[in-house]
Design a protein around this motif. Sequence first.
Motif, PDB file in Angstrom:
ATOM      1  N   UNK A  51      -3.202   7.135  18.858  1.00 48.04           N
ATOM      2  CA  UNK A  51      -3.712   5.807  18.510  1.00 48.04           C
ATOM      3  C   UNK A  51      -4.896   5.957  17.568  1.00 48.04           C
ATOM      4  N   UNK A  52      -5.045   4.971  16.699  1.00 45.26           N
ATOM      5  CA  UNK A  52      -5.985   5.081  15.580  1.00 45.26           C
ATOM      6  C   UNK A  52      -6.813   3.807  15.453  1.00 45.26           C
ATOM      7  N   UNK A  73       0.843  -1.191   0.000  1.00 44.33           N
ATOM      8  CA  UNK A  73       0.000   0.000   0.000  1.00 44.33           C
ATOM      9  C   UNK A  73       0.880   1.243   0.000  1.00 44.33           C
ATOM     10  N   UNK A  74       0.563   2.206  -0.844  1.00 42.54           N
ATOM     11  CA  UNK A  74       1.157   3.518  -0.657  1.00 42.54           C
ATOM     12  C   UNK A  74       0.180   4.352   0.160  1.00 42.54           C
ATOM     13  N   UNK A  75       0.701   5.292   0.903  1.00 41.58           N
ATOM     14  CA  UNK A  75      -0.120   6.171   1.730  1.00 41.58           C
ATOM     15  C   UNK A  75       0.443   7.580   1.627  1.00 41.58           C
ATOM     16  N   UNK A  76      -0.451   8.546   1.664  1.00 44.24           N
ATOM     17  CA  UNK A  76      -0.055   9.948   1.655  1.00 44.24           C
ATOM     18  C   UNK A  76      -0.584  10.591   2.922  1.00 44.24           C
ATOM     19  N   UNK A  77       0.152  11.557   3.438  1.00 47.61           N
ATOM     20  CA  UNK A  77      -0.298  12.200   4.666  1.00 47.61           C
ATOM     21  C   UNK A  77      -0.713  13.637   4.390  1.00 47.61           C
ATOM     22  N   UNK A  78      -1.784  14.034   5.069  1.00 43.39           N
ATOM     23  CA  UNK A  78      -2.303  15.389   4.930  1.00 43.39           C
ATOM     24  C   UNK A  78      -2.778  15.853   6.297  1.00 43.39           C
ATOM     25  N   UNK A  79      -2.598  17.143   6.565  1.00 39.12           N
ATOM     26  CA  UNK A  79      -3.017  17.707   7.840  1.00 39.12           C
ATOM     27  C   UNK A  79      -4.508  17.987   7.807  1.00 39.12           C
ATOM     28  N   UNK A  80      -5.205  17.449   8.809  1.00 36.28           N
ATOM     29  CA  UNK A  80      -6.659  17.639   8.880  1.00 36.28           C
ATOM     30  C   UNK A  80      -7.049  17.721  10.338  1.00 36.28           C
ATOM     31  N   UNK A  81      -7.717  18.789  10.716  1.00 28.98           N
ATOM     32  CA  UNK A  81      -8.161  18.977  12.108  1.00 28.98           C
ATOM     33  C   UNK A  81      -7.003  18.820  13.084  1.00 28.98           C
ATOM     34  N   UNK A  82      -5.838  19.327  12.722  1.00 28.26           N
ATOM     35  CA  UNK A  82      -4.694  19.284  13.616  1.00 28.26           C
ATOM     36  C   UNK A  82      -4.013  17.935  13.718  1.00 28.26           C
ATOM     37  N   UNK A  83      -4.360  17.019  12.847  1.00 30.83           N
ATOM     38  CA  UNK A  83      -3.745  15.678  12.870  1.00 30.83           C
ATOM     39  C   UNK A  83      -3.351  15.293  11.464  1.00 30.83           C
ATOM     40  N   UNK A  84      -2.172  14.654  11.362  1.00 30.43           N
ATOM     41  CA  UNK A  84      -1.797  14.131  10.053  1.00 30.43           C
ATOM     42  C   UNK A  84      -2.502  12.797   9.828  1.00 30.43           C
ATOM     43  N   UNK A  85      -3.317  12.746   8.782  1.00 29.34           N
ATOM     44  CA  UNK A  85      -4.053  11.534   8.444  1.00 29.34           C
ATOM     45  C   UNK A  85      -3.385  10.816   7.295  1.00 29.34           C
ATOM     46  N   UNK A  86      -3.466   9.505   7.339  1.00 34.36           N
ATOM     47  CA  UNK A  86      -3.028   8.687   6.217  1.00 34.36           C
ATOM     48  C   UNK A  86      -4.195   8.510   5.251  1.00 34.36           C
ATOM     49  N   UNK A 114     -18.241   2.956  19.331  1.00 32.99           N
ATOM     50  CA  UNK A 114     -17.908   3.897  20.392  1.00 32.99           C
ATOM     51  C   UNK A 114     -16.479   3.654  20.858  1.00 32.99           C
ATOM     52  N   UNK A 115     -15.556   4.576  20.555  1.00 35.69           N
ATOM     53  CA  UNK A 115     -14.173   4.369  20.980  1.00 35.69           C
ATOM     54  C   UNK A 115     -13.959   4.817  22.424  1.00 35.69           C
ATOM     55  N   UNK A 116     -12.899   4.254  22.999  1.00 34.34           N
ATOM     56  CA  UNK A 116     -12.546   4.625  24.371  1.00 34.34           C
ATOM     57  C   UNK A 116     -11.039   4.464  24.522  1.00 34.34           C
ATOM     58  N   UNK A 117     -10.409   5.411  25.207  1.00 36.27           N
ATOM     59  CA  UNK A 117      -8.973   5.325  25.462  1.00 36.27           C
ATOM     60  C   UNK A 117      -8.759   5.428  26.961  1.00 36.27           C
ATOM     61  N   UNK A 118      -8.772   4.299  27.684  1.00 32.57           N
ATOM     62  CA  UNK A 118      -8.684   4.341  29.141  1.00 32.57           C
ATOM     63  C   UNK A 118      -7.343   4.869  29.662  1.00 32.57           C
ATOM     64  N   UNK A 174      -9.165   8.951  15.747  1.00 32.78           N
ATOM     65  CA  UNK A 174      -7.807   9.223  16.205  1.00 32.78           C
ATOM     66  C   UNK A 174      -7.881   9.722  17.634  1.00 32.78           C
ATOM     67  N   UNK A 175      -7.071   9.131  18.488  1.00 33.32           N
ATOM     68  CA  UNK A 175      -6.889   9.629  19.849  1.00 33.32           C
ATOM     69  C   UNK A 175      -5.485  10.200  19.963  1.00 33.32           C
ATOM     70  N   UNK A 176      -5.392  11.342  20.615  1.00 32.21           N
ATOM     71  CA  UNK A 176      -4.101  11.952  20.875  1.00 32.21           C
ATOM     72  C   UNK A 176      -4.045  12.326  22.348  1.00 32.21           C
ATOM     73  N   UNK A 177      -3.029  11.844  23.039  1.00 32.03           N
ATOM     74  CA  UNK A 177      -2.911  12.066  24.483  1.00 32.03           C
ATOM     75  C   UNK A 177      -4.228  11.735  25.188  1.00 32.03           C
ATOM     76  N   UNK A 178      -4.780  10.591  24.793  1.00 32.71           N
ATOM     77  CA  UNK A 178      -5.973   9.991  25.413  1.00 32.71           C
ATOM     78  C   UNK A 178      -7.253  10.797  25.174  1.00 32.71           C
TER      79      UNK A 178
END
Lengths: 114, 115
Positions: free
Chosen positions: B32-33, A89-102, B65-69, B48-52
Amino acid sequence: DQQVKQNSPSLSVQEGRISILNCDYTNSMFDYFLWYKKYPAEGPTFLISISSIKDKNEDGRFTVFLNKSAKHLSLHIVPSQPGDSAVYFCAATALSSGTYKYIFGTGTRLKVLA
Amino acid sequence: DTEVTQTPKHLVMGMTNKKSLKCEQHMGHRAMYWYKQKAKKPPELMFVYSYEKLSINESVPSRFSPECPNSSLLNLHLHALQPEDSALYLCASSQERLAGGNIQYFGAGTRLSVL
């Protein structure tokens, strides 16, 4: 719409020869590109990446080439080995809502023939 | 250690059941994703979870429903799923979410079948 495309669903190559896997993208804002390999019953594993400011990155048998004007990247595996048989798989990253998504391509199944 | 562990490996559930998928990493990663992958399709990001804290929800139906304990664990609670939710569910982690070249490490996935 598929922003990252791998137009070859499968590829067969003889052991020892070069494997070339291709990936095309549409969004010029992507800033990193990565290649992942996936064996059956396992998760994708990272292989190699390239920043959008580079045109080549090499790691052992694996080289990734980026052509920004064509919005195209390729993964070269030389020499190919039977253990390289997997889905890539190739994946590209883009910034979205403050997170880089694959954003993943649809994958290419590589078969290396002994 | 670059291992992300997902349990169970396989899960069959009815549309009225409640079940949970679990994911664990001990790499000190703070992002975590959850991804969903249907056959012959690429993985699609769900959460996507960032710093819980939940930082991205890709318009996923509330039956997921996600959860990050804590920083090492990520759960996905499932309730009243539909047969079209049958898929491979992948968990991934990365050091943090703000670097463009961030490598994500994936678990082997949970293959879910909804009857």
